[in-house]
Design a protein around this motif. Structure first.
Motif, PDB file in Angstrom:
ATOM      1  N   ASP A  11       0.845  -1.200   0.000  1.00 58.49           N
ATOM      2  CA  ASP A  11       0.000   0.000   0.000  1.00 58.49           C
ATOM      3  C   ASP A  11       0.878   1.246   0.000  1.00 58.49           C
ATOM      4  O   ASP A  11       1.830   1.333   0.777  1.00 58.49           O
ATOM      5  N   PHE A  15      -2.360   7.774   0.544  1.00 56.88           N
ATOM      6  CA  PHE A  15      -2.978   7.451  -0.746  1.00 56.88           C
ATOM      7  C   PHE A  15      -4.235   8.300  -0.966  1.00 56.88           C
ATOM      8  O   PHE A  15      -5.042   8.476  -0.068  1.00 56.88           O
ATOM      9  N   ASP A  16      -4.388   8.834  -2.179  1.00 58.93           N
ATOM     10  CA  ASP A  16      -5.572   9.623  -2.510  1.00 58.93           C
ATOM     11  C   ASP A  16      -6.076   9.172  -3.879  1.00 58.93           C
ATOM     12  O   ASP A  16      -5.507   9.537  -4.917  1.00 58.93           O
ATOM     13  N   ALA A  17      -7.139   8.348  -3.877  1.00 61.08           N
ATOM     14  CA  ALA A  17      -7.620   7.735  -5.116  1.00 61.08           C
ATOM     15  C   ALA A  17      -8.015   8.780  -6.163  1.00 61.08           C
ATOM     16  O   ALA A  17      -7.699   8.629  -7.350  1.00 61.08           O
ATOM     17  N   ASP A  20      -4.971  10.327  -7.776  1.00 61.27           N
ATOM     18  CA  ASP A  20      -4.344   9.366  -8.696  1.00 61.27           C
ATOM     19  C   ASP A  20      -5.145   9.249  -9.989  1.00 61.27           C
ATOM     20  O   ASP A  20      -4.581   9.184 -11.090  1.00 61.27           O
ATOM     21  N   ARG A  45       1.234   1.395  -6.363  1.00 59.58           N
ATOM     22  CA  ARG A  45       0.040   1.206  -5.535  1.00 59.58           C
ATOM     23  C   ARG A  45      -0.240  -0.288  -5.391  1.00 59.58           C
ATOM     24  O   ARG A  45       0.083  -1.071  -6.271  1.00 59.58           O
ATOM     25  N   SER A  46      -0.897  -0.655  -4.303  1.00 63.82           N
ATOM     26  CA  SER A  46      -1.284  -2.068  -4.141  1.00 63.82           C
ATOM     27  C   SER A  46      -2.520  -2.351  -4.992  1.00 63.82           C
ATOM     28  O   SER A  46      -3.181  -1.423  -5.458  1.00 63.82           O
ATOM     29  N   GLN A  49      -5.628  -0.653  -3.692  1.00 65.21           N
ATOM     30  CA  GLN A  49      -5.649   0.782  -4.001  1.00 65.21           C
ATOM     31  C   GLN A  49      -5.986   1.014  -5.474  1.00 65.21           C
ATOM     32  O   GLN A  49      -6.713   1.953  -5.814  1.00 65.21           O
ATOM     33  N   ARG A  50      -5.498   0.152  -6.344  1.00 67.34           N
ATOM     34  CA  ARG A  50      -5.807   0.323  -7.775  1.00 67.34           C
ATOM     35  C   ARG A  50      -7.319   0.201  -8.008  1.00 67.34           C
ATOM     36  O   ARG A  50      -7.867   0.872  -8.872  1.00 67.34           O
ATOM     37  N   GLU A  52      -9.632   1.150  -5.970  1.00 63.57           N
ATOM     38  CA  GLU A  52     -10.217   2.438  -5.574  1.00 63.57           C
ATOM     39  C   GLU A  52     -10.001   3.487  -6.662  1.00 63.57           C
ATOM     40  O   GLU A  52     -10.858   4.342  -6.899  1.00 63.57           O
ATOM     41  N   ILE A  53      -8.847   3.408  -7.331  1.00 63.56           N
ATOM     42  CA  ILE A  53      -8.568   4.373  -8.407  1.00 63.56           C
ATOM     43  C   ILE A  53      -9.553   4.161  -9.568  1.00 63.56           C
ATOM     44  O   ILE A  53     -10.080   5.120 -10.132  1.00 63.56           O
TER      45      ILE A  53
END
Length: 667
Positions: A11, A15-17, A20, A45-46, A49-50, A52-53
């Motif tokens: 992670d 982090f800010d989706a 990104d 990114r993990s 997290q991807r 969430e993006i």
């Protein structure tokens, strides 16, 4: 393996989706995309997290991020980035779906994914497949496969293996005996026992069963599977066994093969780098370095290019110093690998056996006919010579002289040319004459072929070396020892001189002495290179192979390093090659020959002399074993490789045809 997290991708902090998503949107705006920005962001990114993006991208722009990436990027780089954006289970599902739809099934992909996933990953995969494709994965897989292979895939798809740690102590011995009885002990293997046990028992339980099996059968279960099973079922069961032993080691081997066979197999490379980056990539790197003496990072660097390469290297996460110390787990594994090799009784299997109802007089007359008049009938010559044992060929030589009063060798030489002539003449000589001739060829003319000298002298038994010495003296009126001494010099000359005596000790390991030898080698590593070489030579050139296996095993314990890495790092030139050749032969001689064959055909132009030398000299000894090792290391059969690699220089196809007869099968 080690506790805690063993992945390379984690992670990202802070982090800010949405931010990104905006960065990716900007990277794809306008003409041409900013590939570096995309690459850095996605690999930084993990997977969670991807996801969430992807969601934030849809919320902000009303568009599908994966579709946009597909549109903007191309080729392998696109496949890699897009695959990283999928949830892991959906990536697995897509791989399986791609493997079975369309023409031809990609069995290797099915095997790799289903043999290596744990119960939870299998259950997630089944659901993701249903969600993505609206069909049942089991129905799709069974519709596309058959036989025992299909049955085992169905077992694996249930995801009902006992959880790790569940060991039925009272069943370990019973299971091992059942496997032994089902395979080695009877004609026609009882495959259902293999399927039931290897598909359902826990990893820890099976590791104990495999140790027990090794005691009973005097060989690892892998060897039994290779000799008892065949085709895709054999490959699947081997993969299951390798994953039980060590999932990271299994993936290290798969990665190596994906870059080492015929052309790079990018699908495999991408699949493994993605799916293991958040699980055990650190362990895979460690296994890779231990097994192949080079870092995964460097191998990827040499084998790929561009943004694709940069992304793979980001997932790999770092370059392991080549000849560093072992991690504790890797040291234990190296120790264990030597132990297995020390306990294994190898059954040598030839590819050429004596012909039944053999008539030397008839063969002699047919050979004469094939060479009389205009044009030579190569097919007849190849058919006779390549399908007889060496003893039978000697009888043909004799009959040719007795009946026809002619010298068969001279006739063959005048009728055949180039590689076909070398190959046929090589087969007609006795093994000792052939070895002597190969030694002579390696030393005559400009430049010595050191590799050939090493390969012959490190792999022949004392008897074979004595016979070769006698044949050399008879054929060239000079002792082989003198020839070596006039063609080589220094420490390398001393090593070859020692080996050419044919005085290596015989017999089993002496454990107390092995401990002393190992400690001496470990101490020698700290001395100057001259003293080190002398000490290595005094042990490596004189002790029996079974004894050296134990020495090299204990060396891991004394030094926390692997003997092969030490030789590669501390020695150089021909001395390094000779020492390395001895170690590789001690470890697994068939594998050493398989690697020599690979090198002979891969690279600039085929080294036909090496190819002929190995195919002729091993066809009645262990070429079957060499074939199995070749397949195991390169994911491609020796037969296939010879066919592809000898196309160029062999216009008539006779040379290739003869090599393939000697090879004896497709695997």
């Amino acid at each position: 393996m080690g506790m805690g997290f063993r992945g390379t991708v984690t992670d990202a902090p802070d982090f800010d989706a949405s931010a990104d998503a905006e960065s990716l949107y900007n990277a794809m705006k306008g003409i041409g995309s900013d590939k570096e920005a995309i690459l850095d962001l996605v690999t930084g990114r993990s997977n969670a997290q991807r996801q969430e993006i992807v969601q934030a991208y849809k919320s902000s722009y009303g568009k599908n991020l994966i579709d946009d990436l597909k549109y903007e990027l191309t080729g392998k780089f696109e496949r890699l980035i897009v695959s990283l954006m999928r949830p892991q289970a959906y990536h697995d599902a897509k791989e399986i779906h791609d493997a079975i739809k369309g023409a031809g099934t990609d069995e290797k992909c099915l095997i790799e994914v289903l043999a290596s996933r744990n119960n939870e990953q299998i259950h997630d995969l089944v659901e993701a497949y249903k969600d993505a494709y609206g069909s049942d994965i089991e129905e799709d897989v069974t519709g596309d496969t058959s036989g025992h292979f299909k049955k085992m895939l169905v077992v694996l798809l249930q995801g009902t293996r006992d959880e790790p740690g569940v060991v039925h102590a009272d069943l370990v011995e019973e299971d091992a005996q059942a496997l032994f009885a089902a395979g080695e002990e009877q004609w026609g293997t009882e495959e259902s026992i293999f399927i039931m046990l290897l598909g359902n028992r826990s990893v820890n339980h099976l590791q104990m069963v495999f140790d027990k099996y090794q005691e009973i059968a005097e060989k690892p279960i892998e060897d039994s599977i290779k000799s008892e099973l065949s085709g895709d079922f054999e490959r699947l069961m081997l993969a299951v066994v390798q994953c039980i032993r060590s999932v990271p080691m299994y993936f290290a081997k798969r990665l190596y093969k994906s870059m080492k066979g015929l052309g790079t197999q990018d699908n495999t490379l991408i699949r493994i780098m993605i799916c293991r980056s958040e699980i055990d990539m650190l362990d895979i790197r460690e296994c890779f370095r231990m097994r192949y003496e080079k870092s995964l990072y460097n191998m990827i660097k040499e084998d790929t290019s561009g943004d694709y390469k940069r992304t793979l290297l980001a997932l790999c996460g770092g370059d392991d110093d080549l000849a560093g110390e072992f991690f504790p787990e890797a040291a234990q594994q190296a120790y264990k690998m030597w132990e297995i090799s020390a306990m294994t009784k190898v059954q040598l299997r030839p590819t050429i056996r004596p012909a039944s109802d053999f008539d030397p007089a008839e063969d002699a007359q047919n050979l004469r006919k094939a060479m009389k008049g205009f044009g030579t009938d190569e097919d007849v010559i190849i058919d006779i010579v390549a399908n007889r044992s060496n003893e039978q060929r000697q009888e043909i030589r004799q009959a040719f002289k007795s009946i026809l009063g002619r010298d068969l060798m001279k006739d063959l030489k005048s009728e055949l040319s180039k590689n076909l002539e070398r190959l046929i003449i090589g087969l007609m000589l006795t093994p000792a004459e052939f070895d002597a001739k190969m030694m002579r060829k390696a030393m005559e003319g400009a430049g010595t072929d050191e590799h050939a000298l090493i390969e012959i002298l490190v792999t022949r038994s004392n008897e074979e070396i004595h016979a070769m010495n006698a044949a050399y003296q008879a054929g060239y009126k000079k002792s082989m020892e003198n020839a070596i001494q006039s063609e080589t010099s220094g420490r390398f000359c001393q090593i070859l001189t020692s080996l050419v005596q044919g005085a290596r000790e015989q017999g089993p390991a002496d454990l107390d002495r092995a401990l002393v030898d190992a400690q001496e080698l470990a101490d020698a590593c700290n001395e100057d290179s001259d003293d080190m070489e002398i000490k290595f030579m005094s042990i490596l050139c004189t002790r029996s192979f079974p004894h050296l296996r134990r020495v090299f095993q204990e060396f891991v314990r004394c030094s926390n390093k692997d003997i092969e890495q030490i030789i590669k790092k501390e020695m150089s030139g021909d001395v390094k090659q000779a020492m390395y050749g001895i170690v590789r032969s001690v470890k697994n001689q068939s594998n050493y020959f398989a690697e020599r064959l690979y090198k002979a055909m891969k690279g600039m132009g085929t080294d036909d002399r090496a190819l002929i030398r190995i195919m002729v000299s091993r066809s009645e000894v262990d070429l079957f074993n060499i074939r199995k090792e070749f397949k195991e290391t390169h994911d491609c059969s020796l037969h296939e490789f010879i066919q592809v690699e000898t196309m160029v220089g062999d216009t008539s196809g006779d040379y290739r045809k003869t090599l393939l007869i000697l090879c004896g099968g497709q695997d």
